[in-house]
Scaffold this active site. Structure first.
Site, short mmCIF file in Angstrom:
data_model
loop_
_atom_site.label_atom_id
_atom_site.label_comp_id
_atom_site.label_asym_id
_atom_site.label_seq_id
_atom_site.Cartn_x
_atom_site.Cartn_y
_atom_site.Cartn_z
N TYR A 137 -1.21 -0.09 10.57
CA TYR A 137 -1.41 -0.61 9.14
C TYR A 137 -0.25 -0.22 8.22
O TYR A 137 0.09 -0.99 7.40
CB TYR A 137 -2.70 0.09 8.51
N SER A 166 0.84 -1.12 0.03
CA SER A 166 -0.10 -0.05 0.17
C SER A 166 1.08 1.29 0.12
O SER A 166 2.13 1.21 0.71
CB SER A 166 -0.98 0.04 1.32
#
Length: 246
Positions: free
Chosen positions: A145, A132
């Site tokens: 995250y 990501s």
């Protein structure tokens, strides 16, 4: 690596990027096994894609081994499963932090450790890690995250260094914001003006192209490479620009 006779495993395959990737690989002739935590959604994806399904929670002991046993001789592993959590780190429950680390980082480690010896023995295989842009940028409110995705990038780079010249490819796909149920599942909708969400099919196409061309890293959309690289050399400037334009 992509075509008839190739067995592929796609984690996080019940929706979004995983479902789109499974469908594209199956259309290209691969024998695809999709895995995820939602049996009903997974069965729907498998039926529409012409793939096999194996429901599993990768945080549970033995789940990774069960998935790989169902798959058979894996030649393409797509580590796509991921969960998120939004909020200040000081407010994050310990159990949620552990879940993110287990799903986003530990599960790929376990899966790769299991399939890599066979790939190396055969002199053929490919590993794909869906990371990501959050792993490369300053994303306040997504500390754990972001950390797991940065760890995934480092894992891929290290494994690539170990397998270079041994017949196994390693690719990292770095999406920006993707139009998937990810944000709804984490409990906080996506509210930034930029970057705008891209469809999961676009990420799947980039992923397949990365495998076919044995590319080490691809960004979706491609322009995200610029801020990611800029932050590596000028983090303060990049962070200021990010605050200004998001």
């Amino acid at each position: 690596m992509i075509g008839a006779g190739t067995t592929a495993v796609v984690t996080g395959g019940s929706s979004g990027i995983g479902a789109a990737t499974a469908s594209l690989l199956a259309r290209r002739g691969c024998d695809v096994l999709v895995t995820g935590r939602d049996p009903a959604a997974l069965d729907t994806v498998a039926r529409h894609a012409g793939a096999r399904a194996c429901a599993a929670d990768l945080t549970e002991p033995g789940a990774a081994a069960r998935v790989l046993a169902a798959a058979g001789e894996v030649e393409l592993l797509v580590c796509n499963a991921g969960v998120g959590w939004a909020g200040r780190l000081e407010d994050m429950p310990e159990a949620d932090a552990e879940t993110l680390v287990r799903v986003n980082l530990l599960a790929p480690v376990q899966l790769v450790r299991a399939v890599l010896p066979g790939m190396l023995e055969r002199g053929r295989g490919h590993l794909v890690f869906v990371s990501s842009i959050a792993g490369s940028m300053n994303v306040a409110g997504e500390a754990v995250y972001s950390a797991t995705k940065a760890g995934l990038d480092a894992l891929a780079a290290s494994v690539r260094g170990e397998v270079t010249g041994r017949g196994v490819g390693v690719s990292v796909v770095v999406p920006g914001v993707v139009d998937t149920p990810f944000f709804a599942r984490r409990g906080t909708p996506y509210a930034r003006r930029r970057p705008r969400p891209v469809p999961p099919e676009r990420v799947a196409e980039a992923l397949v192209a990365a495998v076919e061309r044995n590319r080490a890293e691809v960004f979706v959309p491609p322009w995200l490479r610029l801020p990611a690289r800029l932050r590596g050399v000028a983090p303060a400037l990049t962070d200021a620009l990010q605050r200004r334009f998001t």
